[in-house]
Scaffold this motif. Structure first.
Motif: not given
Length: 394
Positions: A61-67, A81-88, A117-125
């Motif tokens: 989660g910390v890494g997703l915040a920094l990304l 764009a970030d969400r697309g990159g995280i999904a990949v 978990l990465f995918l589930c976190a996308l709506p919270f970014l």
């Protein structure tokens, strides 16, 4: 992960990730209690079990915040764009996890759950700190209750309701069982574990390189960890919760007291609402989640405090932590090649030392881990393709 403010990696986060990696390796190799006629929980069972994997998830989660912009956070087209990159990124991590799932190894591989978990976190970014804090707290407190209600429903509706092995490509042919296992009945149930990512997102939205924030994170994490254990002790010991769960059918096994202390994923927690009062490793209760979020915050804060003053001090850990996907995958593969009689301590020591040495060599040469390079490149190319014109990476 890159720092939002400097464009460089934050050594303290990598060091904490290295600790999580070495801790998970230990739980994969060592038994959680001593052998003999009077077994007792050992260091791995009492200290590392549950906490290492939770640290791994919180740091995700910390890494997703920094990304996605760190303390400021991206919005609009950049966030899309970030969400697309995280999904990949999630898709590729899941692919690696499913490949590891084909190996014959006594390890609960976390990577497919990690990707989900990465995918589930996308709506919270896009959430700001205050709203994100409410979501994280609410999820950690309420998701165990939701899981307790939904597990019997899944078990009644899906046959079988759990895989009984690590997820692999063939499991896509039985999607109901796969989803039930990933979200509710498996080793790392996403319903509860999303709380770790939300907590990590919240931590990653702080100014992590400020000493005051690091000290606050250290103190807050310690208080949370102790308070969660104290609350569970009150419920289970003083109010009689332990006696209630010990009387259920699920607890009728000779090693129940040991399992209760070191790894509750081995027991189906059913037959009583008192199960929700425990804080045992991998019990997935609110007290367990709160405690392990607290210990994760303490480890991260300590690493940040040390590396902000002596960046080289934790280099063996931060080097390994910068390439955990590669090293974790190699670790699982190596375990699959070893005979069951291989001695635990030598196996752990040479793998741990190898991970730290390889990490330091890659750090000195300025290299990324092979899996990290492929995934970060694919993620970056996806982000660039989706970003508004004029804001693409150079």
């Amino acid at each position: 992960m890159p720092s939002a403010s400097t464009g460089r990696r934050i050594a303290g986060i990598d060091a904490a990730r290295g600790i999580a990696l070495l801790g998970m390796m230990a739980t994969h190799i060592f038994a959680p209690w001593t052998a003999g006629t009077n077994p007792e929980p050992n260091f791995v069972g009492l200290v590392l079990s549950g906490r290492s994997s939770a640290l791994f998830a919180v740091l995700a989660g910390v890494g997703l915040a920094l990304l996605t912009g760190g303390s400021r956070g991206h919005q609009g087209g950049s966030l899309a764009a970030d969400r697309g990159g995280i999904a990949v990124r999630a898709l590729l991590i899941a692919t690696v996890g499913m490949m590891l799932g084909t190996l014959e190894v006594n390890v609960a591989v976390i990577l497919v759950h990690y990707a989900v978990l990465f995918l589930c976190a996308l709506p919270f970014l896009q959430l700001r700190r205050r709203v994100l804090a409410l979501w994280a707290a609410g999820w950690i407190i309420l998701s165990p209750v939701l899981a307790h209600l939904l597990r019997p429903v899944a078990e009644a509706a899906v046959d079988p309701a759990e895989l009984g092995h690590n997820p692999m490509v063939y499991d896509l042919l039985t999607p109901a069982t796969l989803l039930s296992d990933l979200f509710l009945t498996g080793y790392y149930p996403v319903v509860q574990w999303l709380g770790y990512l939300l907590a990590g997102l919240l931590i990653g939205r702080l100014e992590l390189q400020r000493t005051g924030v690091q000290l606050g994170l250290l103190a807050g994490g310690a208080v949370l960890a102790v308070a969660a254990k104290a609350g569970s002790w009150l419920v289970m010991d003083r109010l009689g919760g332990y006696a209630e769960v010990a009387a259920t059918e699920s607890a009728q096994r000779a090693d129940f007291d040991l399992v209760y202390q070191v790894n509750m994923s081995w027991i189906e927690q059913r037959g009583s609402w008192w199960w929700l009062g425990g804080s045992s490793p991998h019990s997935g209760t609110s007290f367990d989640l709160l405690h392990t979020v607290g210990t994760s915050a303490v480890v991260l804060a300590a690493c940040l405090l040390l590396t902000s003053r002596l960046p080289w001090l934790l280099l063996p850990l931060s080097g390994a932590g910068a390439m955990t996907l590669t090293l974790y995958s190699a670790h699982v593969w190596v375990l699959s090649t070893l005979p069951p009689t291989a001695p635990d301590l030598p196996v752990y020591l040479w793998q741990a030392v190898a991970a730290m040495v390889i990490g330091m060599v890659f750090h000195a040469l300025g290299w990324r881990g092979p899996f990290e390079l492929v995934i970060s490149t694919a993620s970056r190319l996806t982000r660039d393709a989706l970003k508004p014109t004029g804001s693409r990476s150079r």
